[in-house]
Design an enzyme around this catalytic site. Sequence first.
Site, short mmCIF file in Angstrom:
data_model
loop_
_atom_site.label_atom_id
_atom_site.label_comp_id
_atom_site.label_asym_id
_atom_site.label_seq_id
_atom_site.Cartn_x
_atom_site.Cartn_y
_atom_site.Cartn_z
N ARG A 197 19.75 8.65 -0.86
CA ARG A 197 19.22 10.02 0.02
C ARG A 197 20.31 10.85 0.09
O ARG A 197 21.54 9.47 0.07
CB ARG A 197 17.98 9.56 0.45
CG ARG A 197 19.04 7.86 1.58
CD ARG A 197 17.75 8.09 2.40
NE ARG A 197 17.88 6.51 3.45
CZ ARG A 197 17.71 6.12 4.39
NH1 ARG A 197 16.66 6.49 4.96
NH2 ARG A 197 17.94 5.16 4.90
N ARG B 189 -2.17 10.32 2.44
CA ARG B 189 -2.10 11.13 3.78
C ARG B 189 -3.62 12.55 3.70
O ARG B 189 -3.19 13.41 2.37
CB ARG B 189 -1.53 11.92 5.13
CG ARG B 189 -1.04 10.54 5.82
CD ARG B 189 -0.16 11.29 6.81
NE ARG B 189 0.71 10.54 7.20
CZ ARG B 189 1.61 10.18 7.99
NH1 ARG B 189 2.14 11.16 8.06
NH2 ARG B 189 2.36 9.38 8.30
N ARG C 51 20.15 -6.73 -0.93
CA ARG C 51 20.00 -5.28 -1.32
C ARG C 51 21.19 -4.43 -0.20
O ARG C 51 21.27 -4.60 0.86
CB ARG C 51 18.52 -4.79 -1.29
CG ARG C 51 18.20 -4.76 -2.19
CD ARG C 51 17.54 -3.74 -2.56
NE ARG C 51 16.15 -2.87 -2.17
CZ ARG C 51 16.24 -2.21 -0.83
NH1 ARG C 51 16.89 -1.02 -1.03
NH2 ARG C 51 15.19 -1.91 -0.14
N GLU D 283 23.56 7.69 0.44
CA GLU D 283 23.55 6.54 0.01
C GLU D 283 23.40 6.10 -1.17
O GLU D 283 22.56 6.41 -1.85
CB GLU D 283 22.06 6.77 1.46
CG GLU D 283 22.59 5.47 1.94
CD GLU D 283 20.70 5.14 3.12
OE1 GLU D 283 20.89 5.68 3.61
OE2 GLU D 283 19.75 4.64 2.66
N ASP E 46 11.95 -3.38 11.71
CA ASP E 46 12.32 -2.02 12.40
C ASP E 46 12.76 -3.32 13.91
O ASP E 46 12.97 -3.96 14.22
CB ASP E 46 10.92 -1.73 12.25
CG ASP E 46 11.07 -0.73 10.98
OD1 ASP E 46 12.15 -0.65 10.66
OD2 ASP E 46 9.68 -0.27 10.59
N TYR F 33 13.15 -8.56 6.86
CA TYR F 33 13.32 -6.91 7.33
C TYR F 33 13.05 -6.63 8.26
O TYR F 33 11.45 -7.03 8.13
CB TYR F 33 12.79 -5.97 5.85
CG TYR F 33 13.61 -4.38 6.67
CD1 TYR F 33 14.65 -4.12 6.51
CD2 TYR F 33 12.40 -4.07 6.91
CE1 TYR F 33 14.63 -2.49 6.99
CE2 TYR F 33 12.36 -2.90 8.14
CZ TYR F 33 13.90 -2.38 7.73
OH TYR F 33 14.14 -1.03 8.59
N ARG G 61 0.26 -1.47 -0.15
CA ARG G 61 0.55 0.30 0.01
C ARG G 61 0.95 1.24 -0.17
O ARG G 61 1.77 0.96 0.68
CB ARG G 61 -0.87 -0.17 1.35
CG ARG G 61 -0.70 -0.65 2.22
CD ARG G 61 -1.46 -0.58 3.51
NE ARG G 61 -0.52 -0.44 4.35
CZ ARG G 61 -0.40 1.60 4.92
NH1 ARG G 61 -1.37 1.66 5.13
NH2 ARG G 61 0.41 2.21 6.25
P1 FAD Z 1 22.30 -6.54 13.28
O1 FAD Z 1 22.17 -5.46 13.50
O2 FAD Z 1 23.05 -7.22 12.59
O3 FAD Z 1 23.02 -8.04 14.58
C1 FAD Z 1 23.61 -8.88 14.17
C2 FAD Z 1 25.54 -9.16 14.94
O4 FAD Z 1 25.83 -10.40 14.38
C3 FAD Z 1 26.62 -8.34 13.46
O5 FAD Z 1 26.69 -6.94 14.80
C4 FAD Z 1 27.36 -9.03 12.84
O6 FAD Z 1 28.35 -8.78 12.81
C5 FAD Z 1 27.09 -10.02 13.78
N1 FAD Z 1 27.74 -11.68 13.19
C6 FAD Z 1 27.12 -11.79 12.18
N2 FAD Z 1 27.13 -13.42 12.53
C7 FAD Z 1 28.49 -13.21 12.73
C8 FAD Z 1 29.47 -13.70 13.11
N3 FAD Z 1 29.74 -14.80 12.75
N4 FAD Z 1 30.36 -14.20 14.25
C9 FAD Z 1 30.18 -12.65 14.84
N5 FAD Z 1 29.41 -12.39 14.80
C10 FAD Z 1 28.28 -11.75 13.88
N6 FAD Z 1 14.70 0.40 11.96
C11 FAD Z 1 13.70 1.03 12.29
O7 FAD Z 1 12.70 0.81 13.72
N7 FAD Z 1 14.42 2.57 11.92
C12 FAD Z 1 15.00 2.78 11.69
O8 FAD Z 1 15.10 4.47 10.87
C13 FAD Z 1 16.21 1.76 10.35
N8 FAD Z 1 16.88 1.78 9.83
C14 FAD Z 1 17.35 1.54 8.75
C15 FAD Z 1 18.37 1.60 7.71
C16 FAD Z 1 19.22 0.85 7.39
C17 FAD Z 1 19.91 0.95 6.22
C18 FAD Z 1 19.10 -0.42 7.79
C19 FAD Z 1 19.86 -1.75 6.55
C20 FAD Z 1 17.99 -1.19 8.57
C21 FAD Z 1 17.41 0.17 9.57
N9 FAD Z 1 16.55 -0.21 10.48
C22 FAD Z 1 15.36 0.85 11.12
C23 FAD Z 1 16.53 -1.80 10.94
C24 FAD Z 1 17.30 -2.36 11.82
O9 FAD Z 1 19.15 -2.08 11.86
C25 FAD Z 1 17.34 -3.86 12.39
O10 FAD Z 1 16.01 -3.77 12.99
C26 FAD Z 1 18.13 -4.07 13.72
O11 FAD Z 1 19.60 -3.44 13.54
C27 FAD Z 1 18.30 -5.66 12.94
O12 FAD Z 1 19.32 -6.03 14.89
P2 FAD Z 1 20.08 -7.80 14.57
O13 FAD Z 1 20.62 -7.55 15.87
O14 FAD Z 1 18.55 -8.67 13.74
O15 FAD Z 1 20.43 -7.87 13.40
#
Ligand code: FAD
Length: 365
Positions: free
Chosen positions: A277, A173, A246, A298, A348, A346, A169
């Site tokens: 952006r 607004r 991506r 970016e 947040d 994905y 969607r």
């Molecule tokens: P990650 O933050 O990726 O953590 C995983 C960790 O595991 C990493 O530090 C990595 O190094 C570690 N790891 C992986 N493999 C290994 C290994 N083999 N050994 C040791 N360590 C390892 N969310 C929002 O709510 N608001 C926003 O505005 C927003 N903006 C975003 C913008 C971008 C560009 C992106 C990509 C995401 C955005 N997000 C946003 C989403 C947010 O980043 C994620 O929800 C969050 O970071 C996910 O956390 P995670 O712990 O799953 O993953």
Amino acid sequence: MYDFLIIGAGLFGATFARLATDAGKKCLVIDKREHIAGNCFSRDIKGVDVHVYGPHIFHCNDDRIWSFVNRFATFNNFRNSPIAIHQGKAYSLPFNMYTFNQMWGVTKPEEALEKIESQRLVLDREPANLEEQALSLVGYDIYNTLIKDYTKKQWKKNPKELPASIIKRLPVRLTWDNNYFNDKYQGIPEKGYTAMFEEMLKGIEIRLNVDFFKNKEELTTMAERVVFTGKIDEYFDYQYGELEYRTLEFQSEIYDVENVQGNAVVNYSDADVPWTRIIEHKHFQPGNKAKKSYVTKEIPAEWKKDSTPYYPIGDEKNTDLFRKYKHLAESHDDVIFGGRLAEYKYYDMHQIIGSAMSIFNKKGI
Ligand code: FAD
């Protein structure tokens, strides 16, 4: 001996580690990066808190998640009101009365609706691709000005070749409201995300620069259970093939002026501008008085095996591949797979916390 070995000091790992520690469990958190906080990592550069892996704005409606994060940080009152530049003209996002006024000069909701209705694509079948989907939701002007080339840059594909499901969607607004998120709670930690993670992980053993796969045998003998938040295909040695993401390239610059673009997020929807952006980080901190400004472009980049994985790709090929890995993961009872890389989804930030809470409640004790 630890109760949990937690691989990844990102938001999933840190939330799980906090909950487990609060419940009396002993945790070891490792990360292959040199810092905690995963993709939420931010650091001070010349008085500006820089969101190193892309801009992060916290938003949620859930009281439980909001009180959880407020244990570790005080949030500022930042509200995301991005703008989009197209052929030198600025448009407000998300699409709202300001956008329609800038596009057509209309000032009343019914005039805006009439404009959209008069140019919507009407189909007697489901939209077959992203272009048809967008045209049937918002019509030609908005599509051609703000969606078409932006999407092409973002996905490196013609919107006609992208599935309609990418845009389920497009919120329109009919109010004068530029606040991107509708959520009750919004903001950014006043001292930055990394400081918030330091508080979350207080009292928990952390080892940085440790890659799980290079130390697997030793590490797995150190804990009763493993929480894995890295890439699920890597965990299973890519036996069915590699999942694609991506990815982005960030080009950053420090400017010797206080204000470069007047807004935290400015999108570029022209085809001949390579970036999608530009982020001016200091605007995430209303009232920041730094004399310099840190700005990041970016740019979407081609996915290669060693690129930083940002967004999972929800096409058929990758979804099917993920299903196979998920099936394998289900037969590994001793490992908890969680977070955006292990669940190939994905999320947040608030969703990651919600997911870690619910997985912890189901499997943590
Ligand atoms: P990650 O933050 O990726 O953590 C995983 C960790 O595991 C990493 O530090 C990595 O190094 C570690 N790891 C992986 N493999 C290994 C290994 N083999 N050994 C040791 N360590 C390892 N969310 C929002 O709510 N608001 C926003 O505005 C927003 N903006 C975003 C913008 C971008 C560009 C992106 C990509 C995401 C955005 N997000 C946003 C989403 C947010 O980043 C994620 O929800 C969050 O970071 C996910 O956390 P995670 O712990 O799953 O993953």
